[in-house]
Design a protein around this motif. Structure first.
Motif, PDB file in Angstrom:
ATOM      1  N   GLU A   1      -6.611  10.829  -5.298  1.00 56.42           N
ATOM      2  CA  GLU A   1      -7.478  10.180  -4.317  1.00 56.42           C
ATOM      3  C   GLU A   1      -6.964   8.788  -3.974  1.00 56.42           C
ATOM      4  OE1 GLU A   1      -8.446  11.584  -7.100  1.00 56.42           O
ATOM      5  OE2 GLU A   1      -9.674  13.297  -6.480  1.00 56.42           O
ATOM      6  N   LYS A   2      -6.512   8.070  -4.986  1.00 52.64           N
ATOM      7  CA  LYS A   2      -5.990   6.722  -4.746  1.00 52.64           C
ATOM      8  C   LYS A   2      -4.699   6.767  -3.930  1.00 52.64           C
ATOM      9  CE  LYS A   2      -7.930   3.841  -8.393  1.00 52.64           C
ATOM     10  NZ  LYS A   2      -8.225   2.714  -7.479  1.00 52.64           N
ATOM     11  N   ALA A   3      -3.882   7.781  -4.163  1.00 49.30           N
ATOM     12  CA  ALA A   3      -2.639   7.923  -3.390  1.00 49.30           C
ATOM     13  C   ALA A   3      -2.960   8.115  -1.920  1.00 49.30           C
ATOM     14  CB  ALA A   3      -1.822   9.096  -3.916  1.00 49.30           C
ATOM     15  N   LYS A   4      -3.941   8.975  -1.639  1.00 46.51           N
ATOM     16  CA  LYS A   4      -4.330   9.223  -0.240  1.00 46.51           C
ATOM     17  C   LYS A   4      -4.901   7.961   0.403  1.00 46.51           C
ATOM     18  CE  LYS A   4      -7.040  12.278   2.710  1.00 46.51           C
ATOM     19  NZ  LYS A   4      -7.397  11.170   3.602  1.00 46.51           N
ATOM     20  N   ALA A   5      -5.768   7.264  -0.345  1.00 46.00           N
ATOM     21  CA  ALA A   5      -6.368   6.047   0.194  1.00 46.00           C
ATOM     22  C   ALA A   5      -5.306   4.985   0.483  1.00 46.00           C
ATOM     23  CB  ALA A   5      -7.408   5.506  -0.775  1.00 46.00           C
ATOM     24  N   ALA A   6      -4.385   4.796  -0.466  1.00 50.49           N
ATOM     25  CA  ALA A   6      -3.314   3.803  -0.271  1.00 50.49           C
ATOM     26  C   ALA A   6      -2.412   4.200   0.883  1.00 50.49           C
ATOM     27  CB  ALA A   6      -2.498   3.653  -1.551  1.00 50.49           C
ATOM     28  N   ARG A   7      -2.128   5.509   0.990  1.00 49.23           N
ATOM     29  CA  ARG A   7      -1.290   5.988   2.093  1.00 49.23           C
ATOM     30  C   ARG A   7      -1.985   5.734   3.425  1.00 49.23           C
ATOM     31  NH1 ARG A   7       3.902   6.975   1.974  1.00 49.23           N
ATOM     32  NH2 ARG A   7       3.700   8.209   0.067  1.00 49.23           N
ATOM     33  N   ASP A   8      -3.303   5.994   3.486  1.00 51.58           N
ATOM     34  CA  ASP A   8      -4.058   5.747   4.720  1.00 51.58           C
ATOM     35  C   ASP A   8      -4.045   4.273   5.094  1.00 51.58           C
ATOM     36  OD1 ASP A   8      -4.655   8.414   4.891  1.00 51.58           O
ATOM     37  OD2 ASP A   8      -6.665   8.233   4.034  1.00 51.58           O
ATOM     38  N   HIS A   9      -4.089   3.397   4.089  1.00 48.47           N
ATOM     39  CA  HIS A   9      -4.141   1.957   4.352  1.00 48.47           C
ATOM     40  C   HIS A   9      -2.754   1.316   4.484  1.00 48.47           C
ATOM     41  CE1 HIS A   9      -8.337   2.533   3.256  1.00 48.47           C
ATOM     42  NE2 HIS A   9      -8.577   1.382   3.850  1.00 48.47           N
ATOM     43  N   SER A  10      -1.710   2.132   4.359  1.00 46.95           N
ATOM     44  CA  SER A  10      -0.351   1.604   4.563  1.00 46.95           C
ATOM     45  C   SER A  10       0.026   1.602   6.032  1.00 46.95           C
ATOM     46  CB  SER A  10       0.672   2.426   3.775  1.00 46.95           C
ATOM     47  OG  SER A  10       0.781   3.739   4.313  1.00 46.95           O
ATOM     48  N   THR A  11      -0.843   2.208   6.868  1.00 50.18           N
ATOM     49  CA  THR A  11      -0.610   2.217   8.317  1.00 50.18           C
ATOM     50  C   THR A  11      -1.932   1.966   9.028  1.00 50.18           C
ATOM     51  OG1 THR A  11      -0.968   4.614   8.450  1.00 50.18           O
ATOM     52  CG2 THR A  11       1.301   3.863   8.141  1.00 50.18           C
ATOM     53  N   VAL A  12      -1.842   1.704  10.311  1.00 49.54           N
ATOM     54  CA  VAL A  12      -3.035   1.536  11.131  1.00 49.54           C
ATOM     55  C   VAL A  12      -2.775   2.227  12.470  1.00 49.54           C
ATOM     56  CG1 VAL A  12      -2.266  -0.685  12.064  1.00 49.54           C
ATOM     57  CG2 VAL A  12      -4.707  -0.120  12.065  1.00 49.54           C
ATOM     58  N   ASP A  13      -3.788   2.911  12.985  1.00 49.39           N
ATOM     59  CA  ASP A  13      -3.659   3.548  14.298  1.00 49.39           C
ATOM     60  C   ASP A  13      -3.781   2.496  15.392  1.00 49.39           C
ATOM     61  OD1 ASP A  13      -3.398   5.961  13.065  1.00 49.39           O
ATOM     62  OD2 ASP A  13      -5.438   6.651  13.477  1.00 49.39           O
ATOM     63  N   MET A  14      -3.061   2.735  16.484  1.00 48.47           N
ATOM     64  CA  MET A  14      -3.116   1.795  17.605  1.00 48.47           C
ATOM     65  C   MET A  14      -3.177   2.569  18.913  1.00 48.47           C
ATOM     66  SD  MET A  14      -0.643  -1.441  18.412  1.00 48.47           S
ATOM     67  CE  MET A  14      -1.070  -2.612  19.700  1.00 48.47           C
ATOM     68  N   TYR A  15      -4.082   2.178  19.775  1.00 48.08           N
ATOM     69  CA  TYR A  15      -4.221   2.790  21.103  1.00 48.08           C
ATOM     70  C   TYR A  15      -4.006   1.717  22.165  1.00 48.08           C
ATOM     71  CZ  TYR A  15      -6.395   6.810  18.791  1.00 48.08           C
ATOM     72  OH  TYR A  15      -6.632   7.894  17.998  1.00 48.08           O
TER      73      TYR A  15
ATOM     74  N   GLN B   1       0.839  -1.207   0.000  1.00 47.09           N
ATOM     75  CA  GLN B   1       0.000   0.000   0.000  1.00 47.09           C
ATOM     76  C   GLN B   1       0.871   1.253   0.000  1.00 47.09           C
ATOM     77  OE1 GLN B   1      -3.514  -0.109  -0.324  1.00 47.09           O
ATOM     78  NE2 GLN B   1      -2.835  -2.193  -0.753  1.00 47.09           N
ATOM     79  N   LYS B   2       1.956   1.185   0.768  1.00 46.59           N
ATOM     80  CA  LYS B   2       2.881   2.324   0.792  1.00 46.59           C
ATOM     81  C   LYS B   2       3.546   2.510  -0.576  1.00 46.59           C
ATOM     82  CE  LYS B   2       5.519   2.882   4.383  1.00 46.59           C
ATOM     83  NZ  LYS B   2       6.584   2.714   5.395  1.00 46.59           N
ATOM     84  N   GLU B   3       3.946   1.401  -1.189  1.00 48.97           N
ATOM     85  CA  GLU B   3       4.550   1.474  -2.520  1.00 48.97           C
ATOM     86  C   GLU B   3       3.555   2.011  -3.542  1.00 48.97           C
ATOM     87  OE1 GLU B   3       6.218  -2.303  -3.571  1.00 48.97           O
ATOM     88  OE2 GLU B   3       7.316  -2.484  -1.695  1.00 48.97           O
ATOM     89  N   ALA B   4       2.298   1.562  -3.439  1.00 44.39           N
ATOM     90  CA  ALA B   4       1.264   2.036  -4.358  1.00 44.39           C
ATOM     91  C   ALA B   4       1.059   3.540  -4.203  1.00 44.39           C
ATOM     92  CB  ALA B   4      -0.041   1.294  -4.105  1.00 44.39           C
ATOM     93  N   ALA B   5       1.042   4.006  -2.958  1.00 49.85           N
ATOM     94  CA  ALA B   5       0.871   5.445  -2.703  1.00 49.85           C
ATOM     95  C   ALA B   5       1.988   6.253  -3.354  1.00 49.85           C
ATOM     96  CB  ALA B   5       0.827   5.701  -1.199  1.00 49.85           C
ATOM     97  N   LYS B   6       3.212   5.769  -3.229  1.00 53.42           N
ATOM     98  CA  LYS B   6       4.357   6.479  -3.829  1.00 53.42           C
ATOM     99  C   LYS B   6       4.227   6.536  -5.352  1.00 53.42           C
ATOM    100  CE  LYS B   6       7.744   5.400  -0.216  1.00 53.42           C
ATOM    101  NZ  LYS B   6       8.999   4.645   0.102  1.00 53.42           N
ATOM    102  N   LEU B   7       3.776   5.436  -5.951  1.00 49.40           N
ATOM    103  CA  LEU B   7       3.622   5.399  -7.405  1.00 49.40           C
ATOM    104  C   LEU B   7       2.520   6.356  -7.860  1.00 49.40           C
ATOM    105  CD1 LEU B   7       3.942   1.547  -8.006  1.00 49.40           C
ATOM    106  CD2 LEU B   7       5.627   3.301  -8.595  1.00 49.40           C
TER     107      LEU B   7
END
Length: 514
Positions: A263-277, A240-246
């Protein structure tokens, strides 16, 4: 003899025409001219006459060759500095000549500085023309690029051809851009783009440059878009991170606002990480970036005041927590037995080890009188020489001796159990428990008892025994652990290495996009 004389004369003409010889003659003329300036003497005068005459002939030949050879002016440039030096010396004489008795040498003075500048221009032009011809006769960059060496040489002589060289460079890069732009490989299109950029730099309005760039950009954007989509479908944090960069490169390097790439870059960037509490023992969300500092797919944002006021130990609050956070997240909360002590009673392990040594024994009659340790190599040599009995007629025996050590280890432990439940709340309608990670502590003790039997030569020197008789009691270990901070924040800070190791095994990529 006549033929030999002719051959010798031809050889001499060729030989003296070389720049090295020409420099030698002018340098010799300078040496004896300097001596004559100090005081004229017969030998000095004669040597100057000979070397100066030869230097004039050499210069005449080199100037003639400079005009007839492609890069001949470079030889002229090489020798002229010595001529400038010689002429500067000759101008120190009172007249334009030097005399000794009834002989006179008339100087042929010339402005060689001007000759040097003219030679540099002509040498530069020859190099420029050579490079220009290479570019005109080729369309492949690898071949055209050979012109660069000529242009560099030309520029080292004079800046007079800078504009012409820049123009030729622009033409070369334009033709190279056309060459690479015909490929169906993205790396070649990227190279073509760079070549066109260089063309723009040197010859901004060359031919149909702008049209070529306009045709190239959508092709590169399309290829990158397809590659980004393929990466996006692989479904992992990294892809997902690689896709965002592309996707981002499309707008940066090719076509701004291409399709839905932003829009796809933002979505892929958002899905390349996950929040944790993380949740403390009272159910309040805490932030501890140290716990996951080296895991680039996990974010540990600071929880809002509203989220901190929510008891996240209770499953019925999960949906509201996600609504407050604005998106799904991973939750780490303490179990009901977080902070409990568990005693592991004494355990005994036994290990036996065989040790080997080699000795040479001397006997007097049947009585052993001397024993020395030897190496395995010495023992093997004796065995090969004497056979299996390994003894000789002089009263020596070679033996392999052994011993056995028995190591008993008694140990006990007290555990401060601090398990965290890891919950996936990326889809709050169907929360999923991913597993548990214990971030607790332990306190332990052990006693070692070692015995040995066998040959003293085989006994190792590292066998040791504990100097205490009894293990530490469970009460003492419990007291030590109770003094430690068992809050969730302290535990995850202390055991961050364990979290770095275990969390990637538990938390997997999950696409919850609608």
């Amino acid at each position: 003899m006549k033929k030999l004389g002719v051959l010798f004369m031809i050889f001499s003409l060729v030989w003296v025409a070389q720049p090295g010889q020409a420099q030698e003659s002018v340098q010799e003329a300078y040496e004896f001219g300097e001596r004559c300036l100090e005081k004229i003497r017969n030998r000095r005068f004669r040597k100057f006459d000979e070397s100066y005459s030869q230097a004039l002939k050499d210069m005449q030949r080199i100037q003639k060759e400079a005009a007839s050879k492609q890069f001949g002016y470079e030889n002229l440039i090489e020798v002229i500095p010595d001529w400038i030096k010689l002429n500067d010396l000759l101008r120190k004489f009172d007249a334009k000549s030097i005399s000794n008795k009834d002989e006179t040498i008339t100087f042929q003075l010339k402005d060689y500085r001007k000759v040097l500048e003219e030679a540099k221009v002509k040498a530069a032009k020859a190099r420029y023309e050579a490079g220009k011809k290479i570019i005109a006769n080729n369309s492949e960059y690898q071949k055209m690029n050979k012109a660069t060496a000529h242009f560099k040489k030309a520029s080292s002589y004079t800046s007079e051809f800078k504009d012409e060289i820049d123009k030729q460079a622009g033409i070369m890069f334009y033709k190279a851009g056309i060459q690479y732009g015909q490929s169906d490989e993205l790396k070649d299109l990227e190279q073509a783009r760079e070549f066109f950029k260089l063309t723009k730099k040197f010859t901004p309005d060359y031919k149909d440059l702008d049209d070529q760039i306009k045709k190239l950009k959508p092709r590169g954007a399309s290829m990158l878009y397809d590659m980004a989509q393929a990466k996006e479908k692989e479904k992992s944090f990294e892809t997902q991170k690689e896709a965002a960069k592309l996707y981002e490169k499309i707008g940066e390097n090719w076509v701004k606002d291409y399709k839905d790439a932003s829009e796809k870059a933002k979505a892929a960037r958002d899905h390349s990480t996950v929040d944790m509490y993380f949740v403390d023992k009272d159910g309040r969300a805490i932030s501890d970036p140290k716990a996951c500092g080296n895991l680039d797919f996990i974010n540990t944002p600071e929880p809002s005041a509203e989220l901190k006021n929510l008891d996240l130990r209770k499953a019925e609050n999960y949906a509201k927590a996600v609504d407050i956070a604005g998106e799904g997240f991973i939750l780490a909360k303490p179990t009901s037995n977080f902070g409990e002590l568990e005693y592991i009673p004494p355990e005994t392990t036994t290990k036996e080890e065989t040790h080997v040594a080699y000795v040479k024994i001397m006997y007097t009659g049947e009585v052993e009188t001397e024993r020395d340790e030897i190496t395995e190599k010495e023992y093997t040599q004796a065995k090969n020489r004497l056979g299996n009995e390994i003894s000789d007629k002089k009263g020596y025996d070679w033996r392999k001796v052994t011993g056995v050590s028995t190591r008993k280890e008694i140990s006990n432990r007290m555990l401060l159990k601090c398990p965290l439940e890891i919950w996936d709340l990326r889809d709050p309608q169907s929360p999923e428990k991913l597993g548990e990670i214990d971030v607790g502590y332990s306190e332990g003790d052990r006693l070692v008892r070692t015995t040995y039997r066998g040959a003293k030569e085989a006994k190792p020197n590292y066998l040791k025994n504990s100097n205490r008789e009894n293990l530490q009691s469970k009460e003492i270990m419990a007291e030590i652990l109770k003094k430690r901070d068992s809050s969730v924040a302290e535990c995850i800070d202390r055991r961050s290495t364990k979290l770095h190791y275990d969390l990637p095994k538990i938390i997997k990529y999950r696409d919850v996009r609608q």
